[in-house]
Write a protein that holds these residues in place. Sequence first.
Motif, short mmCIF file in Angstrom:
data_model
loop_
_atom_site.label_atom_id
_atom_site.label_comp_id
_atom_site.label_asym_id
_atom_site.label_seq_id
_atom_site.Cartn_x
_atom_site.Cartn_y
_atom_site.Cartn_z
N GLN A 173 -10.08 20.53 20.56
CA GLN A 173 -9.78 19.20 21.09
C GLN A 173 -10.45 18.97 22.44
O GLN A 173 -10.87 17.84 22.75
CB GLN A 173 -8.26 18.98 21.20
N ASP A 174 -10.60 20.02 23.24
CA ASP A 174 -11.28 19.87 24.53
C ASP A 174 -12.77 19.60 24.34
O ASP A 174 -13.35 18.79 25.06
CB ASP A 174 -11.11 21.14 25.37
N HIS A 175 -13.39 20.30 23.38
CA HIS A 175 -14.81 20.09 23.09
C HIS A 175 -15.03 18.67 22.57
O HIS A 175 -15.96 17.96 23.00
CB HIS A 175 -15.28 21.11 22.05
N ASP A 176 -14.16 18.24 21.68
CA ASP A 176 -14.26 16.89 21.13
C ASP A 176 -14.14 15.85 22.25
O ASP A 176 -14.93 14.89 22.30
CB ASP A 176 -13.15 16.67 20.09
N LEU A 177 -13.18 16.04 23.16
CA LEU A 177 -13.00 15.09 24.25
C LEU A 177 -14.21 15.11 25.18
O LEU A 177 -14.69 14.04 25.61
CB LEU A 177 -11.73 15.41 25.03
N ALA A 178 -14.73 16.29 25.49
CA ALA A 178 -15.89 16.38 26.37
C ALA A 178 -17.10 15.66 25.77
O ALA A 178 -17.84 14.96 26.47
CB ALA A 178 -16.23 17.84 26.65
N LEU A 179 -17.31 15.83 24.46
CA LEU A 179 -18.43 15.15 23.81
C LEU A 179 -18.27 13.63 23.88
O LEU A 179 -19.25 12.91 24.13
CB LEU A 179 -18.53 15.60 22.35
N ARG A 180 -17.06 13.16 23.66
CA ARG A 180 -16.84 11.71 23.69
C ARG A 180 -16.98 11.15 25.11
O ARG A 180 -17.54 10.07 25.31
CB ARG A 180 -15.46 11.37 23.11
N VAL A 181 -16.49 11.89 26.09
CA VAL A 181 -16.62 11.44 27.48
C VAL A 181 -18.09 11.44 27.90
O VAL A 181 -18.57 10.48 28.52
CB VAL A 181 -15.78 12.33 28.42
N CYS A 182 -18.83 12.50 27.55
CA CYS A 182 -20.25 12.56 27.92
C CYS A 182 -21.05 11.44 27.25
O CYS A 182 -22.01 10.93 27.83
CB CYS A 182 -20.82 13.93 27.56
N ALA A 183 -20.66 11.07 26.03
CA ALA A 183 -21.36 9.98 25.35
C ALA A 183 -21.15 8.65 26.07
O ALA A 183 -22.01 7.76 25.99
CB ALA A 183 -20.87 9.88 23.90
N ALA A 184 -20.04 8.54 26.78
CA ALA A 184 -19.71 7.29 27.47
C ALA A 184 -20.13 7.30 28.94
O ALA A 184 -19.99 6.27 29.62
CB ALA A 184 -18.21 7.01 27.36
N ALA A 185 -20.59 8.45 29.45
CA ALA A 185 -20.85 8.60 30.88
C ALA A 185 -22.33 8.74 31.16
O ALA A 185 -23.07 9.33 30.37
CB ALA A 185 -20.11 9.83 31.42
N ASP A 186 -22.77 8.22 32.30
CA ASP A 186 -24.11 8.52 32.78
C ASP A 186 -24.17 10.00 33.16
O ASP A 186 -23.19 10.54 33.67
CB ASP A 186 -24.45 7.66 34.00
#
Length: 531
Positions: A173-186
């Motif tokens: 779940q942490d990896h999934d969240l990190a991927l989604r946050v990075c996709a939304a972040a500069d």
Amino acid sequence: MSILVPVHDPVPAHLRQCLESVLGQDSPHWQLCLVDDASQDPQVIALLEEFAARDNRIELARLEQHGHVCAASNKALSMANGQYIALLDHDDMLSPCALSYVLEATSLFPAPLLMYSDEDKIDSRGYRCEPHFKPGYNPDLLLAQNYIAHLCVFDIELVRQLGGFRPGFEGSQDHDLALRVCAAADPDRVVHIPRVLYHWRASPGSTALCSDAKQYAFDAGLRAVADHLQQARSGAEVEPGPLPHTYRVRWPLPDPLPLVSLLVPTKDRIDLLAPCVEAILSRTRYPHFELLILDNDTRCPETLAYLKTVAAADKRVRVVAWNHPFNYSGINNFGARHARGELLGLLNNDIEPINEDWLDEMVRHAVRPDIGCVGAKLYYPNDTIQHAGVVLGIGGVAGHAHKYFSRHANGYFSRLMLAQNYSAVTGACLLVRKSLFDQVGGLDERHLPIAFNDVDFCLRVRAAGYRNVWTPYAELYHHESESRGADDNASKRARASGEVLYMRSTWKEQLDHDPAYNPNLTLVHEDFSLR
């Protein structure tokens, strides 16, 4: 700073140490959100109540039925009132200065959306071990493994906008969240703190102790990466990687396939050139390439005869003459002007492919719009590593990552086995779009005729806004520098010294702070040992 701790029947002594590590923070600006996920151990329940009573910054909630880590984490998220959330497992520990360094990062960088630190492990005897000194934000490495891991801190509003933790991704779940946050972040809002701020408990059955534990976590990670690729509409697919809890992304090949122009400078030395050319022609499955042999004033009759024969025998081969004093940058720039392909491949004349899909793999990366230079995994003839990415700053300018490691070694935290971003890759085997090569002005034939022209080129490509990538799935042998020889006379040494001075004066800041490396690691050796 709201610290989220989902709890489900940990070893009571480990839970106590975890909670004490929060109370022991040298920064007072925290809230601890504890969610008991239907624990059955009375000692665990008593401990949670004890700590909730000790400090009014601690909030405790319970789930009546076991909902697993995503449900418990979402409950903790709903309790959080901080600007950021930090994730802490119920048996791990924070360094006493962890939150202070995180808060410092929020003042040093503009509005970070994700912050992560280095980490180590706590063994069964309570000793700290296996420090992991991580690179800065490395998107391709994050697709290959969750290198970010712990300590991980997220902007709370963005996490809530993204829907929090997703049920079905338990274990990753942490990896999934990190991927989604990075996709939304500069990218500049993803911040690495190069300090060990988190101590990960290596207990029986945990992935900290045994990387092939928790198959469900690996399956969830595979789904997380697949979902990320699908959301990005990349056309890429993911499959299990070469090691537990690692992944391999297969990027799509375009249709129609682009023409690749492979540039091979050479002079005499048929003993090197012939095996190189024959290996390329016979062990390259990619069907659409031309091989430009750039003849630098060859005088050897046997080599001249071979050049005529091979060009006549295979329509993919052209020989182009460049009769000037040897200048690696100049001869490749000349070759690029004669190339017909959309992609350029720089190859030394002492390179021999091993796997037939080496060029397919490099093309898959080179056509990605956000990627600049693509490098390969090169071995010496004795099957030790010659090149696995370039680390800036080693020896003052740059060195090759994992040099002399065994061909079969995993490398530093599996990095020898995973595709990832490096600041630079070697020009002995480098693929790049011709339009990008032209955009940044090719290789610097004036200041860097022999050495470091590939590093300089990669840094100019990176400065233009592209990421460079290295892949372990393109494997070749490299008889390094045999055709050029050593810097063994005064003029050669003076030239080499001038190239070092030029690199230091031009790229000092980059050479001293390589985001693909870590300031806690050595700049003397190429083995990822401690500084």
